[in-house]
Scaffold this active site. Structure first.
Site, mmCIF file in Angstrom:
data_model
loop_
_atom_site.group_PDB
_atom_site.id
_atom_site.type_symbol
_atom_site.label_atom_id
_atom_site.label_comp_id
_atom_site.label_asym_id
_atom_site.label_seq_id
_atom_site.Cartn_x
_atom_site.Cartn_y
_atom_site.Cartn_z
ATOM 1 N N ASP A 1 0.718 -1.381 0.279
ATOM 2 C CA ASP A 1 0.333 0.341 0.203
ATOM 3 C C ASP A 1 0.349 1.236 -0.143
ATOM 4 O OD1 ASP A 1 -2.146 1.915 0.271
ATOM 5 O OD2 ASP A 1 -2.656 1.214 2.520
ATOM 6 N N ALA A 2 0.809 1.408 -1.282
ATOM 7 C CA ALA A 2 1.584 3.270 -1.541
ATOM 8 C C ALA A 2 1.457 4.081 -0.796
ATOM 9 C CB ALA A 2 2.194 3.851 -3.230
ATOM 10 N N LEU B 1 -1.258 7.115 -9.422
ATOM 11 C CA LEU B 1 -1.456 5.946 -8.211
ATOM 12 C C LEU B 1 -3.403 6.178 -8.835
ATOM 13 C CD1 LEU B 1 -0.506 6.043 -4.360
ATOM 14 C CD2 LEU B 1 0.674 4.535 -6.362
ATOM 15 N N TYR C 1 -16.740 14.670 -14.474
ATOM 16 C CA TYR C 1 -14.521 14.773 -14.360
ATOM 17 C C TYR C 1 -14.668 16.210 -13.472
ATOM 18 C CZ TYR C 1 -10.191 13.514 -14.666
ATOM 19 O OH TYR C 1 -9.445 12.264 -13.872
#
Ligand code: NAD
Length: 390
Positions: free
Chosen positions: A109-110, A139, A235
């Site tokens: 898990d970064a 990520l 978005y």
């Protein structure tokens, strides 16, 4: 075992190791056929197992001759196959090592401080000189545990201010549908920024700098999306857009910091493409299907691989400085946002229906790319053969 696609709510739950390996090898081969990129040789990719991160890593290793360390969070195989990125990483590591390049993938898990610490320790022994020249931050996650408070934050893809109603597509059924997405709660914006904004990128760069593992002249980039007005409500002007704006302002902060070591930090705005992250965003798949049709007809279509190679070769390392616009953004979406491309999309947007979907859009190409993300429908792969998932 025989592995077949199992898709629920546009999320594919299975993956095919042989198909994935074949595709990664094809991307590597394509990259090796391109002119070499003259770039520094020590690259850390956070989120390097799929999508834009994977393509960045392949460009750096196979066109740039770089040693690469990848951090990603993938399901390892057991009784069932692992997630796609697990297999992609394995092939990249193996193929790079065959060429004498150092290549390693860390599955962790970064977002956690523990991962940061262990990656920093690994950098010290893995790379020549114990430092990195390029940190790619790619990520994409629906959730992040804050490493200081332990609180879990979830990102949402919702409009701000009012409900959204508009065309969308069920790409598996090839049906144009009317999507209705309720306006977000005010309380959903901050968690989305926490997950997909720049906070974690900054934690990484600060920690790497403090540990002395950033080389003089280091570059770091993270990826964003802007897109056209058609997708704005969901978005750019939606919850995810607020996170992207945060990411972009974080770049300015990091850029200032890295100047002291002749380095730079910038956000690259990428083209809309089919990845595991983008295919679950409402409206976006229909837009992408139209975009692909138009860009392919004009001969300017790129997948993740072509786009990341062009970025490294032509827009960063040609001069050694990222080619940024007046807002300090590296616009890799330049071809997507061309006026002629967007005009054609606008003209088609209100005409597209289930009946003419295949004629007006590249829904077939979209679905093919989606299946390939999971290793399915790859030409030449025998899907009736038994597969070893380990
Ligand atoms: P992706 O889903 O293909 O890749 C996400 C990567 O993040 C994977 O390597 C995954 O393992 C890793 N990851 C997720 N959670 C993690 C964690 N906790 N720890 C370690 N690794 C973790 O996504 P993508 O579409 O390539 O997106 C990458 C970036 O590019 C995102 O910032 C996205 O917003 C941006 N972008 C995407 C598009 C698009 O159309 N796909 C367009 C422009 C910008």
């Amino acid at each position: 075992m025989i592995i077949e696609p199992k898709i629920i709510n546009n999320v594919c739950l299975t993956s095919h190791p042989v198909g994935l390996a074949e595709l990664v090898k094809r991307q590597i081969k394509w990259t090796q056929e391109q002119p070499r990129v003259d770039m520094p040789k020590r690259v850390l990719v956070l989120g390097g197992s799929t999508g834009y991160g994977l393509a960045s890593r392949i460009s750096a290793a196979f066109a740039g001759g770089a040693d690469t360390l990848c951090v990603s969070f993938e399901k390892e195989p057991g009784k069932r196959a692992g997630s796609p990125g697990f297999y992609n990483n394995r092939v990249v590591d193996q193929e790079a090592q065959k060429l004498g390049l150092k290549a390693e993938s860390i599955n962790a898990d970064a977002f956690s401080h523990d991962t940061r610490k262990s990656v920093i320790e690994r950098i010290k022994t893995f790379f020549d000189g114990g430092q990195v020249d390029l940190v790619v931050y790619s990520l994409a996650s629906p959730v992040r545990i804050d490493p200081d408070t332990g609180e879990t934050y979830k990102s949402v893809l919702k409009p701000i201010g009012q409900n959204f109603k508009g065309h969308s597509v069920n790409f598996l059924k090839k049906e144009v549908v009317e999507a209705e997405i309720p306006v977000c709660e005010e309380s959903e914006i901050e968690p989305t920024v926490k997950v997909m904004g720049g906070e974690d990128w900054k934690l990484w760069i600060d920690a790497l700098a403090e540990a002395g593992v950033l080389a003089r002249g280091v570059k770091t980039t993270a990826y964003s999306y802007i897109g056209p007005d058609i997708t704005f409500p969901i978005y750019r002007e939606g919850t995810i857009g607020q996170a992207k704006k945060h990411l972009e302002s974080t770049a300015h902060e990091l850029d200032e910091k890295l100047k002291a070591m002749d380095g730079e930090a910038f956000v690259a705005v990428c083209k809309a493409l089919v990845t595991r992250a983008s295919s679950v965003i409402p409206v976006v798949p229909l837009y992408i299907a139209l975009l692909f049709k138009i860009m392919k007809a004009k001969g300017i279509h790129e997948g993740c691989m072509e786009q990341m190679y062009r970025m490294m070769a032509d827009r960063i390392y040609k001069t050694g400085q990222a080619d940024r616009d007046e807002n300090q953004l590296l616009r890799m979406d330049d071809w997507e946002m061309r006026e002629d491309v967007q005009e054609e999309i606008h003209a088609l947007w209100d005409k597209v229906t289930t009946e003419n979907l295949e004629e007006l859009s590249d829904i077939v190409g979209f679905t093919q790319d989606y299946m390939e993300l999971h290793g399915f429908d790859v030409n030449g792969v025998d899907y009736s053969a038994d597969v070893d998932v380990l």
